[in-house]
Design an enzyme around this catalytic site. Structure first.
Site, PDB file in Angstrom:
ATOM      1  N   ASP A 129       0.821  -1.214   0.000  1.00 55.46           N
ATOM      2  CA  ASP A 129       0.000   0.000   0.000  1.00 55.46           C
ATOM      3  C   ASP A 129       0.854   1.262   0.000  1.00 55.46           C
ATOM      4  OD1 ASP A 129       1.048  -0.265   2.518  1.00 55.46           O
ATOM      5  OD2 ASP A 129      -0.792   0.245   3.588  1.00 55.46           O
ATOM      6  N   ASP A 182       7.432  -4.581  13.949  1.00 54.80           N
ATOM      7  CA  ASP A 182       8.011  -3.234  13.864  1.00 54.80           C
ATOM      8  C   ASP A 182       8.237  -2.632  15.248  1.00 54.80           C
ATOM      9  OD1 ASP A 182       5.236  -3.243  14.011  1.00 54.80           O
ATOM     10  OD2 ASP A 182       4.956  -1.517  12.691  1.00 54.80           O
TER      11      ASP A 182
END
Length: 341
Positions: free
Chosen positions: A107, A185
């Site tokens: 994305d 992350d």
């Protein structure tokens, strides 16, 4: 050779990501595009296949559900993403045997100088053991908070930004054995992984995200992410002297610039007063002060392992009402406090 690893799942809009990558890449040989697909989504697979030899399409073989603790049932997606990252990075570094890789998700749309940026910073990353990644992303990169006229400006940051980032095979050798089951992350942002190292990030982002719908259900998208300014001016980074990013040199120039900037109060900034001062500094002591100032000025105010987004030695550099502001801790700063998270 710097491969671009695109992580895809069930978004057929991956086409938008791939179209820009293929439009801007200067050489198919130097920048092979590898699309790693999870989820087994047929429509997305058809879109990827439509690019033929322009991209390498690999498929994550294990699509099974992952056993998760009952309280994490709603986070199954994060477990699958971490599994996919581990598999895909393993392919790039173990099967294909590349020495480095640029990681993007399906994305992200890239800027015209995305490849130029990473090509120039690859040797910087290789030469400096105090760096562990190069990112295309500025967490506080909203249009009104960056100086678009200084699109060539780069920073060191202690916050792992992700969203279009370069890592070396040596880093994967270090991370792979302990890769987490989920939330990869935020795991990267823990002191045990970061180990005092920094990333390079730009003043103006070289990626933007168009994926409002995803595992995080648009968290942050409407408030911050959709306003990130994507750089539109090509900067010839490979012709610039980037030696100022070396740790010693950076601290010799950046820290005096921050701490010689006159200190102002947040009310003076908001009231647009004391314009004559040029760049200014807003000083915070403690977590609550940081969060209050960040909220008041439109910065992202969350801290991960005590590190503010885009921060370096606790300092966040941004533009407010057309002038440079450094949100900074006192000059005798001694390090991040993980309890601030």
């Amino acid at each position: 050779v710097l491969p671009v690893l695109v992580l895809a799942c069930d978004r057929s809009t991956v086409r938008r990501c791939l179209d820009k990558l293929l439009r801007y890449r200067p050489s198919a040989r130097r920048f092979p595009v590898i699309v790693s697909q999870d989820c087994g989504h047929a429509e997305t697979a058809r879109v990827i296949a439509s690019y033929g030899d322009a991209v390498e399409h690999i498929r994550q073989p294990d699509l099974s559900d992952i056993p998760v603790p009952p309280e994490h049932r709603k986070f199954q997606g994060y477990y699958k993403i971490a599994r996919h990252y581990r598999w895909a990075l393993g392919q790039v570094f173990r099967a294909f045997r590349y020495r480095a890789a640029i990681v993007v998700e399906d994305d992200l749309e890239v800027a015209p100088d995305f490849f130029e940026y990473f090509q120039a910073l690859f040797p910087v990353l290789q030469a400096d053991s105090s760096l562990w990644c190069v990112s295309a992303w500025n967490d506080n990169g909203k249009e009104q908070m960056v100086d678009a006229a200084q699109a060539e400006l780069l920073y060191r940051t202690d916050f792992f930004p992700g969203l279009g980032w370069l890592l070396l095979a040596e880093l994967w050798d270090e991370l792979e054995p302990k890769w987490p089951k989920a939330f990869w992350d935020d795991w990267m942002r823990q002191p045990e992984q970061r180990r005092g190292r920094s990333c390079v990030r730009p003043e103006v982002s070289r990626t933007m995200t168009f994926g409002r719908k995803g595992v995080s259900h648009g968290q942050f998208f409407d408030q911050y992410l959709k306003f990130i300014k994507l750089n539109d001016r090509f900067v010839p980074f490979t012709q610039l002297d980037l030696s100022y990013l070396k740790k010693d040199e950076y601290e010799r120039s950046f820290l005096p610039r921050v701490y010689s900037a006159p200190e102002v109060r947040v009310e003076e900034l908001q009231g647009n007063r004391r314009r004559d001062l040029g760049a200014v500094r807003l000083q915070y002591r403690g977590r609550d002060a940081f969060k209050a100032f960040a909220k008041a000025l439109g910065l992202m105010d969350d801290l991960k392992s005590g590190v503010p987004r885009a921060g370096y030695r606790g300092i966040v550099s941004f533009v407010y009402r057309g002038r440079r502001v450094y949100l900074a801790p006192p000059q005798d700063w001694t390090g991040y406090d993980p309890t601030w998270s």
